[in-house]
Design a protein around this motif. Structure first.
Motif, PDB file in Angstrom:
ATOM      1  N   UNK A   1      14.922  32.987 -38.452  1.00 25.37           N
ATOM      2  CA  UNK A   1      14.837  31.881 -39.266  1.00 25.37           C
ATOM      3  C   UNK A   1      16.124  31.208 -39.701  1.00 25.37           C
ATOM      4  N   UNK A   2      16.278  29.918 -39.892  1.00 31.02           N
ATOM      5  CA  UNK A   2      17.228  29.368 -40.434  1.00 31.02           C
ATOM      6  C   UNK A   2      17.819  29.946 -41.709  1.00 31.02           C
ATOM      7  N   UNK A   3      16.891  30.515 -42.425  1.00 29.07           N
ATOM      8  CA  UNK A   3      17.055  30.867 -43.852  1.00 29.07           C
ATOM      9  C   UNK A   3      18.042  32.107 -43.796  1.00 29.07           C
ATOM     10  N   UNK A   4      18.254  32.487 -42.650  1.00 27.15           N
ATOM     11  CA  UNK A   4      19.131  33.823 -42.466  1.00 27.15           C
ATOM     12  C   UNK A   4      20.447  33.688 -41.914  1.00 27.15           C
ATOM     13  N   UNK A   5      21.016  32.365 -41.704  1.00 25.54           N
ATOM     14  CA  UNK A   5      22.161  32.040 -41.148  1.00 25.54           C
ATOM     15  C   UNK A   5      23.371  31.375 -42.051  1.00 25.54           C
ATOM     16  N   UNK A   6      24.443  32.307 -42.193  1.00 23.97           N
ATOM     17  CA  UNK A   6      25.430  31.967 -42.913  1.00 23.97           C
ATOM     18  C   UNK A   6      26.299  31.129 -42.005  1.00 23.97           C
ATOM     19  N   UNK A   7      27.450  30.497 -42.522  1.00 24.47           N
ATOM     20  CA  UNK A   7      28.487  29.979 -41.821  1.00 24.47           C
ATOM     21  C   UNK A   7      29.920  30.123 -42.626  1.00 24.47           C
ATOM     22  N   UNK A   8      30.996  29.965 -41.951  1.00 21.20           N
ATOM     23  CA  UNK A   8      32.156  29.954 -42.581  1.00 21.20           C
ATOM     24  C   UNK A   8      33.178  28.766 -41.844  1.00 21.20           C
TER      25      UNK A   8
ATOM     26  N   UNK B   1      39.677  16.570 -44.499  1.00 21.25           N
ATOM     27  CA  UNK B   1      40.578  16.736 -45.207  1.00 21.25           C
ATOM     28  C   UNK B   1      41.032  17.873 -45.428  1.00 21.25           C
ATOM     29  N   UNK B   2      40.169  19.095 -45.411  1.00 20.40           N
ATOM     30  CA  UNK B   2      40.816  20.053 -45.517  1.00 20.40           C
ATOM     31  C   UNK B   2      41.252  21.020 -44.315  1.00 20.40           C
ATOM     32  N   UNK B   3      40.969  20.268 -43.134  1.00 20.02           N
ATOM     33  CA  UNK B   3      41.399  20.559 -41.712  1.00 20.02           C
ATOM     34  C   UNK B   3      40.578  22.137 -41.414  1.00 20.02           C
ATOM     35  N   UNK B   4      39.380  21.962 -41.718  1.00 19.05           N
ATOM     36  CA  UNK B   4      38.583  23.178 -41.224  1.00 19.05           C
ATOM     37  C   UNK B   4      38.123  22.845 -39.858  1.00 19.05           C
ATOM     38  N   UNK B   5      38.860  23.460 -38.987  1.00 16.14           N
ATOM     39  CA  UNK B   5      38.601  23.018 -37.597  1.00 16.14           C
ATOM     40  C   UNK B   5      37.736  24.245 -36.872  1.00 16.14           C
ATOM     41  N   UNK B   6      37.534  25.296 -37.702  1.00 18.06           N
ATOM     42  CA  UNK B   6      36.923  26.251 -37.008  1.00 18.06           C
ATOM     43  C   UNK B   6      35.674  26.895 -37.849  1.00 18.06           C
ATOM     44  N   UNK B   7      34.509  26.742 -37.068  1.00 19.89           N
ATOM     45  CA  UNK B   7      33.177  26.860 -37.761  1.00 19.89           C
ATOM     46  C   UNK B   7      32.486  28.335 -37.258  1.00 19.89           C
ATOM     47  N   UNK B   8      32.415  29.103 -37.897  1.00 16.81           N
ATOM     48  CA  UNK B   8      31.919  30.360 -37.291  1.00 16.81           C
ATOM     49  C   UNK B   8      30.466  30.592 -38.059  1.00 16.81           C
ATOM     50  N   UNK B   9      29.605  30.741 -36.931  1.00 17.80           N
ATOM     51  CA  UNK B   9      28.173  30.741 -37.389  1.00 17.80           C
ATOM     52  C   UNK B   9      27.626  32.090 -36.516  1.00 17.80           C
ATOM     53  N   UNK B  10      27.700  33.251 -37.234  1.00 18.39           N
ATOM     54  CA  UNK B  10      26.970  34.510 -36.748  1.00 18.39           C
ATOM     55  C   UNK B  10      25.301  34.466 -36.582  1.00 18.39           C
ATOM     56  N   UNK B  11      24.996  34.674 -35.729  1.00 19.29           N
ATOM     57  CA  UNK B  11      23.562  34.883 -35.253  1.00 19.29           C
ATOM     58  C   UNK B  11      23.030  36.378 -34.970  1.00 19.29           C
ATOM     59  N   UNK B  12      22.528  36.992 -35.773  1.00 17.86           N
ATOM     60  CA  UNK B  12      22.170  38.369 -35.429  1.00 17.86           C
ATOM     61  C   UNK B  12      20.598  38.478 -35.933  1.00 17.86           C
ATOM     62  N   UNK B  13      20.071  39.311 -35.106  1.00 22.79           N
ATOM     63  CA  UNK B  13      18.631  39.751 -35.120  1.00 22.79           C
ATOM     64  C   UNK B  13      18.520  40.924 -35.836  1.00 22.79           C
ATOM     65  N   UNK B  14      18.144  40.766 -37.082  1.00 21.97           N
ATOM     66  CA  UNK B  14      18.071  42.101 -37.826  1.00 21.97           C
ATOM     67  C   UNK B  14      17.031  42.836 -37.233  1.00 21.97           C
TER      68      UNK B  14
END
Ligand code: IPM
Ligand code: MG
Length: 361
Positions: free
Chosen positions: A261-268, A99-112
């Motif tokens: 860990x999955x617990x570290x991954x954000x998304x937009x 509905x909101x036309x959120x066509x791009x999902x940004x998922x950064x994965x960085x190893x701190x």
């Protein structure tokens, strides 16, 4: 004073545990930046099914449409697993994306650097990983028509989902990906299955064409099976990746392991009028209700919200730096701790990040 409205949809499982920590961090950083944030909560997922009989009540949708950004927790859980796909909690999230036309999902994965040993993969593999998966989010198998199940008189059945993309859908996510890559290390890997699927052949054709507008970005095409292997074999070869919906769903979970860990991954999820920000980890039913979930993915999602929806890059940097300092001081939730190491709960980890945000303002 600038005022922004944030729709908050905590959802199910650990969603309601980690989302408040992200809100507290946002409130702290906003205070320092002289911006006012108004948080309004709404129901989504299983919580909405139980209370309102549907996974995305109209009031929740309306709140999201009017907001400046959406802070999302997670949806789903074993309690609702027997419902048909159209009535499951996940449908609430899919409807919002569409509905909101959120066509791009940004998922950064960085190893701190301080979490290199938290990954089950070898240090020599994950060290230095810093990549961004851009997943197309409103097309492909998730939404393609026709779909459904046919039941035959003899007891057999046939089920269909359709992987379909228009050139326009490919073009807009490709352009977004090139723009993101341009701000990173200017390398884009487009992931497809062009040796088998016609959809992927069109994908490759369009991505190549859009690439001509970005001569400063190096484009390569990688087959999805090979990309899956390369991600755990030599992740440092990647900078930005762009791929269709289902491939991106799978590869971004795989990429989470690189970050420890999955617990570290954000998304937009962006592209439409209002962006949606959610941790990648999902509801984690095994640890829900125990107060031990890692809030960092939610907090880093809040940083992405500041960056992409509120145009507050400085504030986003402050949140990310605060997280790094807390990790650098050796604080760990259970998912990123080494055996025998002292672990913090969700709230305690949130407290520390808030404190560092306030200290760094
Ligand atoms: C994700 C999740 C969702 C998806 C589910 C919850 C519908 O796995 O965001 O990656 O498949 O997109
Ligand atoms: Mg997923």
């Amino acid at each position: 004073m600038a005022t922004y409205r944030i729709a908050v949809l905590p959802g199910d499982g650990i969603g309601p545990e980690v989302t408040p920590e992200a809100m507290r961090v946002l409130a702290a950083v906003a205070k320092g930046a002289g911006v006012s944030l108004e948080f309004e909560q709404a129901l989504v997922g299983g919580a909405a099914i139980d209370t309102a009989g549907e996974p995305l009540p109209a009031a929740s949708m309306a709140l999201c449409q009017q907001a400046d950004a959406i802070l999302f927790g997670a949806v789903g859980g074993p309690r609702w697993d027997d419902l048909p796909p159209e009535r499951r909690p996940e449908r609430g999230l899919l409807a919002l994306r569409k509905e909101l036309d959120l066509f791009a999902n940004l998922r950064p994965a960085r190893c701190f650097p301080m979490l290199v040993d938290a990954s089950p993969l070898k240090r020599s593999v994950v060290e230095g990983t810093d990549l961004m998966v851009i997943r197309e989010l409103t097309g492909g198998l998730y939404f393609g028509e026709p779909r459904g199940v046919e039941r035959f008189a003899d007891g057999g059945a046939r089920a269909i989902n359709t992987m379909a993309y228009t050139s326009r859908e490919i073009e807009r996510v490709a352009r977004m990906a090139f723009e993101v890559a341009r701000k990173r290390r200017r390398r884009l890997a487009s992931v497809d299955k062009a040796n088998v699927l016609v959809v992927s052949q069109l994908w490759r054709e369009i991505v190549t064409r859009v690439g001509r507008e970005f001569p400063d970005v190096t484009l390569e095409h990688v087959l999805v099976d090979n990309a899956a292997m390369a991600l755990v074999h030599r992740p440092t070869q990647f900078d930005t990746l762009v791929t269709e919906n289902t491939f991106g769903d799978i590869l971004s979970d795989e990429a989470a392991i690189l970050a420890g860990s999955m617990g570290m991954l954000p998304s937009a999820s962006i592209g439409g009028k209002v962006g949606l920000y959610e941790p990648v980890h999902g509801t984690a039913p095994d640890i829900a209700g125990k107060g031990v979930a890692n809030p960092i993915a939610a907090i880093l999602s809040a940083a992405m919200l500041l960056r992409y929806s509120l145009d507050m890059a400085g504030a986003a940097d402050r949140v990310e730096a605060a997280v790094e300092r807390v990790l650098g001081q050796g604080h760990r939730t259970a998912d990123i701790a080494r055996p025998g190491e002292k672990t913090l709960g969700t709230r305690e980890m949130g407290d520390l990040v808030v404190r560092e945000v306030e200290a760094g303002a």
